[in-house]
Motif scaffolding. Structure first.
Motif, PDB file in Angstrom:
ATOM      1  N   CYS A 167       0.833  -1.213   0.000  1.00  0.00           N
ATOM      2  CA  CYS A 167       0.000   0.000   0.000  1.00  0.00           C
ATOM      3  C   CYS A 167       0.863   1.257   0.000  1.00  0.00           C
ATOM      4  CB  CYS A 167      -0.936   0.002   1.200  1.00  0.00           C
ATOM      5  SG  CYS A 167      -2.307  -1.165   1.033  1.00  0.00           S
ATOM      6  N   ILE A 168       1.943   1.247   0.766  1.00  0.00           N
ATOM      7  CA  ILE A 168       2.846   2.398   0.784  1.00  0.00           C
ATOM      8  C   ILE A 168       3.421   2.639  -0.609  1.00  0.00           C
ATOM      9  CG2 ILE A 168       5.095   3.198   1.621  1.00  0.00           C
ATOM     10  CD1 ILE A 168       4.362   1.866   4.327  1.00  0.00           C
ATOM     11  N   VAL A 169       3.849   1.584  -1.278  1.00  0.00           N
ATOM     12  CA  VAL A 169       4.407   1.725  -2.632  1.00  0.00           C
ATOM     13  C   VAL A 169       3.356   2.237  -3.608  1.00  0.00           C
ATOM     14  CG1 VAL A 169       5.262   0.385  -4.605  1.00  0.00           C
ATOM     15  CG2 VAL A 169       6.300   0.096  -2.365  1.00  0.00           C
ATOM     16  N   LEU A 170       2.158   1.703  -3.535  1.00  0.00           N
ATOM     17  CA  LEU A 170       1.112   2.126  -4.465  1.00  0.00           C
ATOM     18  C   LEU A 170       0.708   3.585  -4.237  1.00  0.00           C
ATOM     19  CD1 LEU A 170      -1.074  -1.100  -4.644  1.00  0.00           C
ATOM     20  CD2 LEU A 170       0.539  -0.228  -6.350  1.00  0.00           C
ATOM     21  N   VAL A 171       0.651   4.005  -2.980  1.00  0.00           N
ATOM     22  CA  VAL A 171       0.340   5.413  -2.686  1.00  0.00           C
ATOM     23  C   VAL A 171       1.465   6.313  -3.196  1.00  0.00           C
ATOM     24  CG1 VAL A 171       0.063   7.086  -0.812  1.00  0.00           C
ATOM     25  CG2 VAL A 171      -1.225   4.951  -0.775  1.00  0.00           C
ATOM     26  N   THR A 199       3.390  10.227  -7.150  1.00  0.00           N
ATOM     27  CA  THR A 199       4.373  10.564  -8.181  1.00  0.00           C
ATOM     28  C   THR A 199       3.700  10.755  -9.533  1.00  0.00           C
ATOM     29  OG1 THR A 199       6.035   9.288  -6.985  1.00  0.00           O
ATOM     30  CG2 THR A 199       6.506   9.803  -9.285  1.00  0.00           C
ATOM     31  N   TYR A 200       2.766   9.870  -9.855  1.00  0.00           N
ATOM     32  CA  TYR A 200       2.034  10.006 -11.115  1.00  0.00           C
ATOM     33  C   TYR A 200       1.226  11.300 -11.124  1.00  0.00           C
ATOM     34  CZ  TYR A 200      -1.118   9.072 -14.957  1.00  0.00           C
ATOM     35  OH  TYR A 200      -1.828   9.161 -16.120  1.00  0.00           O
ATOM     36  N   GLY A 201       0.581  11.601  -9.997  1.00  0.00           N
ATOM     37  CA  GLY A 201      -0.211  12.833  -9.904  1.00  0.00           C
ATOM     38  C   GLY A 201       0.631  14.077 -10.089  1.00  0.00           C
TER      39      GLY A 201
END
Length: 107
Positions: free
Chosen positions: A86-90, A95-97
C-alpha cells in the motif's frame, strides 16, 4: 553512559556494529531499490509495458521487504506485506499525480 546503556537498555556499546558498515549496507540497499523499477526503462521499450513492468517489480519488491519486516518484527507477515505494498502504491499514485500536474510525458 556505557553503564547506563548496559543496565537500562541491555546494550553493550562495545558489541555494536561498525557505523561505516551500516552506511555501506544502507547505500547498497537504497541503490538496488532505486534501480529495480528503472530496469524496464533501460531496455529501450516504449509505451505502457515498461510502466506496468516497473509497477509490478516495485510491488513484488515491496512484498518481499514487507515479509522480511514482518518476520524480523515477529508480526503478521500478511499484514506487513499489505502495508508495504500500500505504501508503494500510494507513493506511485502521488508521483504520477505530480507528473500529471506538471504535464510530464515519458513516451
Amino acid at each position: 553512559l556505557a553503564v547506563h546503556a548496559r543496565a537500562e537498555m541491555g546494550v553493550d556499546p562495545r558489541s555494536l556494529p561498525s557505523p561505516m558498515k551500516g552506511a555501506a549496507i544502507s547505500f547498497v540497499c537504497f541503490f538496488a531499490g532505486a534501480l529495480l523499477p528503472l530496469l524496464p526503462w533501460l531496455g529501450g521499450a516504449s509505451g505502457g509495458a515498461p510502466a506496468v513492468t516497473s509497477l509490478a517489480l516495485g510491488v513484488i519488491a515491496a512484498g518481499f521487504v514487507g515479509a522480511a519486516v514482518g518476520r524480523f518484527a515477529e508480526r503478521s507477515i500478511v499484514a506487513s506485506v499489505l502495508r508495504q505494498v500500500c505504501i508503494v502504491l500510494v507513493a506511485c499514485a502521488i508521483t504520477y499525480g505530480i507528473g500529471a500536474i506538471f504535464d510530464v510525458n515519458l513516451s
